[in-house]
Design a protein around this motif. Structure first.
Motif, short mmCIF file in Angstrom:
data_model
loop_
_atom_site.label_atom_id
_atom_site.label_comp_id
_atom_site.label_asym_id
_atom_site.label_seq_id
_atom_site.Cartn_x
_atom_site.Cartn_y
_atom_site.Cartn_z
N GLU A 266 0.83 -1.21 0.00
CA GLU A 266 0.00 0.00 0.00
C GLU A 266 0.87 1.26 0.00
OE1 GLU A 266 -2.34 -0.72 3.45
OE2 GLU A 266 -3.87 -1.88 2.38
N ARG A 288 -6.03 -3.58 -3.10
CA ARG A 288 -7.30 -3.83 -2.41
C ARG A 288 -7.80 -5.24 -2.69
NH1 ARG A 288 -12.04 0.67 -1.88
NH2 ARG A 288 -13.33 -0.46 -0.35
N ARG A 291 -5.95 -7.59 -0.61
CA ARG A 291 -6.36 -7.58 0.79
C ARG A 291 -7.48 -8.59 1.03
NH1 ARG A 291 -8.49 -2.36 1.60
NH2 ARG A 291 -6.39 -1.59 1.31
#
Length: 394
Positions: A266, A288, A291
């Protein structure tokens, strides 16, 4: 039979029974195997004899081999293209004579292969990549200096595309050879970002063999060898290594390492526009998506709940490669299944299929997930059952 093998066999028997819409009593009547024995086999607490396995397979309208070894390969033009690919790389450092197009024309052909790969068009890719590789071997052999660096970079990208087809369709030995060939070409290109990409791809071997610790160490070493991320391509290459490391750590159930790698990814993608870098999608949206993948790998209920809640408020941008968007919905389906939401999981997998059908059909985790959902729904969801049969999950 080892306990883990008995458990996998029992799982497949239960899924096959659900897909056939049969109760244990009905299987008993068709096979002669006692209900108690069927229950123990499905629970993985008892290994069946060959005679019992044969009887169960007949009752379930399948084969003992299918129950023991799991689903075989799907029918695809990729399998017919593999011998040509194997022949093409056999003499990579001693290419035969033949024509070589200018590098700018070869670059267009390599880009087409990359587009086919990231959008999961494996059949088209497999049929076209072998002659392209042979031509690129000649280009590297005949060039020098900066031209050789360029040719080697194109070769590394084309080999990566070939490896995607080999790996997805189960040709693990060929995939390992292609990964080493990609590393060789990346070294010739003398580009640290491309070398990092080769390290990223190499992790496939660790996924296939289950050597997650070795894969994580290799990614960490590759990240440590990276020069400072002073350019966008270098930052993207480093971020890709940390994204992949986060997933490997998640699969190894190393939550602390997974979160550290995600945090580093990130940090690195700040100021990195979302696009392909050396064939890898990198940017804020890709992080994302990773994640969610990490949450699915770790399987922590609280983390899964947060990830699924976030997914309800966000969807991958449509300009992302199809394979990456499809991966997101596969992992979302895994999370929803773990949370006891089979209908939502079914819908996620169907969406993944619409986005990238070849990717979904050849994805091992999808097959496992579909078999689980068929078992949970007792084979009563016709749309789910149809998809599971399409993917050879049952």
């Amino acid at each position: 039979m080892p306990a883990a093998t008995a458990a996998r066999l029992g799982y497949r028997v239960a899924a096959a029974r659900a897909a056939a819409g049969l109760t244990r009593r009905e299987v008993h009547e068709a096979s002669g195997v006692s209900v108690s024995m069927i229950r123990q086999v499905e629970g993985g607490t008892r290994a069946p004899s060959d005679a019992v396995l044969d009887a169960l397979a007949r009752a379930l309208r399948t084969t003992p081999e299918r129950l023991t070894d799991g689903p075989g390969p799907t029918d695809s033009r990729v399998h017919r293209a593999i011998p040509a690919l194997q022949a093409a790389i056999a003499s990579y450092d001693l290419p035969e004579d033949g024509p070589v197009r200018p590098l700018h024309e070869l670059a267009v052909a390599v880009e087409e292969m990359t587009e086919a790969r990231v959008n999961s068009r494996y059949s088209r890719l497999a049929e076209a990549v072998a002659p392209l590789l042979e031509e690129l071997f000649r280009a590297v052999d005949r060039s020098s200096g900066s031209e050789r660096h360029r040719a080697a970079r194109l070769l590394a990208s084309a080999v990566r595309s070939a490896d995607a087809a080999a790996y997805k369709y189960g040709y693990r030995d060929l995939s390992a050879r292609l990964v080493e060939l990609m590393r060789w070409a990346a070294a010739l290109a003398e580009d640290p970002a491309l070398t990092a990409t080769a390290a990223y791809v190499r992790t496939e071997t660790c996924f296939a063999t289950g050597r997650l610790g070795a894969g994580l160490r290799a990614l960490q070493q590759a990240a440590d060898r990276m020069p400072p991320p002073t350019t966008v391509p270098l930052a993207a290459a480093a971020a890709a290594l940390h994204m992949r490391a986060a997933v490997v750590a998640g699969r190894a159930v190393d939550a602390d390492s997974a979160r550290l790698h995600l945090a580093e990814a990130e940090r690195l993608v700040r100021g990195v526009p979302e696009r392909l870098y050396d064939g890898t999608a990198v940017g804020p949206a890709s992080v994302r998506i990773h994640r969610l993948a990490v949450a699915a790998e770790l399987g922590d209920p609280a983390g899964l709940g947060r990830a699924v809640a976030e997914a309800g408020l966000w969807a991958p941008p449509r300009d992302l490669p199809a394979e990456r968007r499809s991966h997101y919905y596969i992992d979302l389906g895994r999370a929803q299944t773990a949370l006891g939401r089979p209908r939502q999981a079914r819908d996620s997998l169907l969406l993944a299929r619409r986005i990238a059908p070849q990717h979904v059909r050849e994805h091992r985790q999808v097959r496992t997930e579909l078999a689980t959902l068929v078992r949970l729904t007792r084979g009563r969801d016709e749309e789910l059952l149809s998809m599971a049969r399409w993917a050879k999950a049952v």
